[in-house]
Design a protein around this motif. Structure first.
Motif, PDB file in Angstrom:
ATOM      1  N   THR A 144     -10.215  -4.954 -10.306  1.00 19.56           N
ATOM      2  CA  THR A 144     -10.246  -3.518 -10.045  1.00 19.56           C
ATOM      3  C   THR A 144      -8.967  -2.854 -10.534  1.00 19.56           C
ATOM      4  O   THR A 144      -9.001  -1.793 -11.162  1.00 19.56           O
ATOM      5  N   ALA A 145      -7.831  -3.484 -10.281  1.00 18.00           N
ATOM      6  CA  ALA A 145      -6.543  -2.925 -10.724  1.00 18.00           C
ATOM      7  C   ALA A 145      -6.486  -2.858 -12.250  1.00 18.00           C
ATOM      8  O   ALA A 145      -6.001  -1.871 -12.811  1.00 18.00           O
ATOM      9  N   GLN A 146      -6.967  -3.881 -12.927  1.00 16.88           N
ATOM     10  CA  GLN A 146      -6.960  -3.884 -14.391  1.00 16.88           C
ATOM     11  C   GLN A 146      -7.838  -2.760 -14.946  1.00 16.88           C
ATOM     12  O   GLN A 146      -7.461  -2.072 -15.897  1.00 16.88           O
ATOM     13  N   LYS A 147      -9.008  -2.560 -14.341  1.00 20.78           N
ATOM     14  CA  LYS A 147      -9.896  -1.476 -14.790  1.00 20.78           C
ATOM     15  C   LYS A 147      -9.220  -0.123 -14.611  1.00 20.78           C
ATOM     16  O   LYS A 147      -9.287   0.732 -15.485  1.00 20.78           O
ATOM     17  N   GLN A 148      -8.579   0.057 -13.454  1.00 23.85           N
ATOM     18  CA  GLN A 148      -7.939   1.344 -13.191  1.00 23.85           C
ATOM     19  C   GLN A 148      -6.747   1.571 -14.117  1.00 23.85           C
ATOM     20  O   GLN A 148      -6.506   2.689 -14.559  1.00 23.85           O
ATOM     21  N   ALA A 191      -4.334   4.384 -18.738  1.00 23.69           N
ATOM     22  CA  ALA A 191      -3.771   4.276 -20.088  1.00 23.69           C
ATOM     23  C   ALA A 191      -4.565   5.139 -21.066  1.00 23.69           C
ATOM     24  O   ALA A 191      -3.985   5.793 -21.939  1.00 23.69           O
ATOM     25  N   ASN A 192      -5.882   5.163 -20.917  1.00 26.69           N
ATOM     26  CA  ASN A 192      -6.710   5.999 -21.791  1.00 26.69           C
ATOM     27  C   ASN A 192      -6.429   7.479 -21.570  1.00 26.69           C
ATOM     28  O   ASN A 192      -6.386   8.263 -22.524  1.00 26.69           O
ATOM     29  N   LEU A 195      -3.858  12.525 -23.497  1.00 21.16           N
ATOM     30  CA  LEU A 195      -2.931  13.630 -23.265  1.00 21.16           C
ATOM     31  C   LEU A 195      -1.819  13.660 -24.304  1.00 21.16           C
ATOM     32  O   LEU A 195      -1.384  14.733 -24.714  1.00 21.16           O
ATOM     33  N   SER A 196      -1.371  12.488 -24.748  1.00 25.52           N
ATOM     34  CA  SER A 196      -0.272  12.458 -25.710  1.00 25.52           C
ATOM     35  C   SER A 196      -0.740  12.858 -27.109  1.00 25.52           C
ATOM     36  O   SER A 196       0.075  13.225 -27.947  1.00 25.52           O
TER      37      SER A 196
END
Length: 66
Positions: A34-38, A43-44, A49-50
């Motif tokens: 779950t942490a990796q998915k979030q 990151a996306n 935004l950048s």
């Protein structure tokens, strides 16, 4: 007359773990996934935004005449 139901292949038992350690390890793996998915979602979002073009005049000091 009511007919007897044939035995089904469905099982209504809960998932039973052999030991508390297996339950703990299983939950830790789920939490890690779950942490990796979030983290990927965040990151996306930052990548999107950048890539945006800043508005003209942003990050520049503006003189205000009163």
């Amino acid at each position: 007359m009511i007919q007897r139901l044939s035995q089904s292949s469905l099982s209504f038992r809960a998932n039973e773990l052999a030991s508390p350690r297996e339950g703990y390890d299983s939950q830790m793996v789920k939490n890690s996934q779950t942490a990796q998915k979030q983290n990927k979602v965040i990151a996306n979002l930052f990548a999107q935004l950048s890539n945006q073009i800043p508005m003209q005049g942003s990050a520049q000091k503006l003189d205000v005449i009163a």
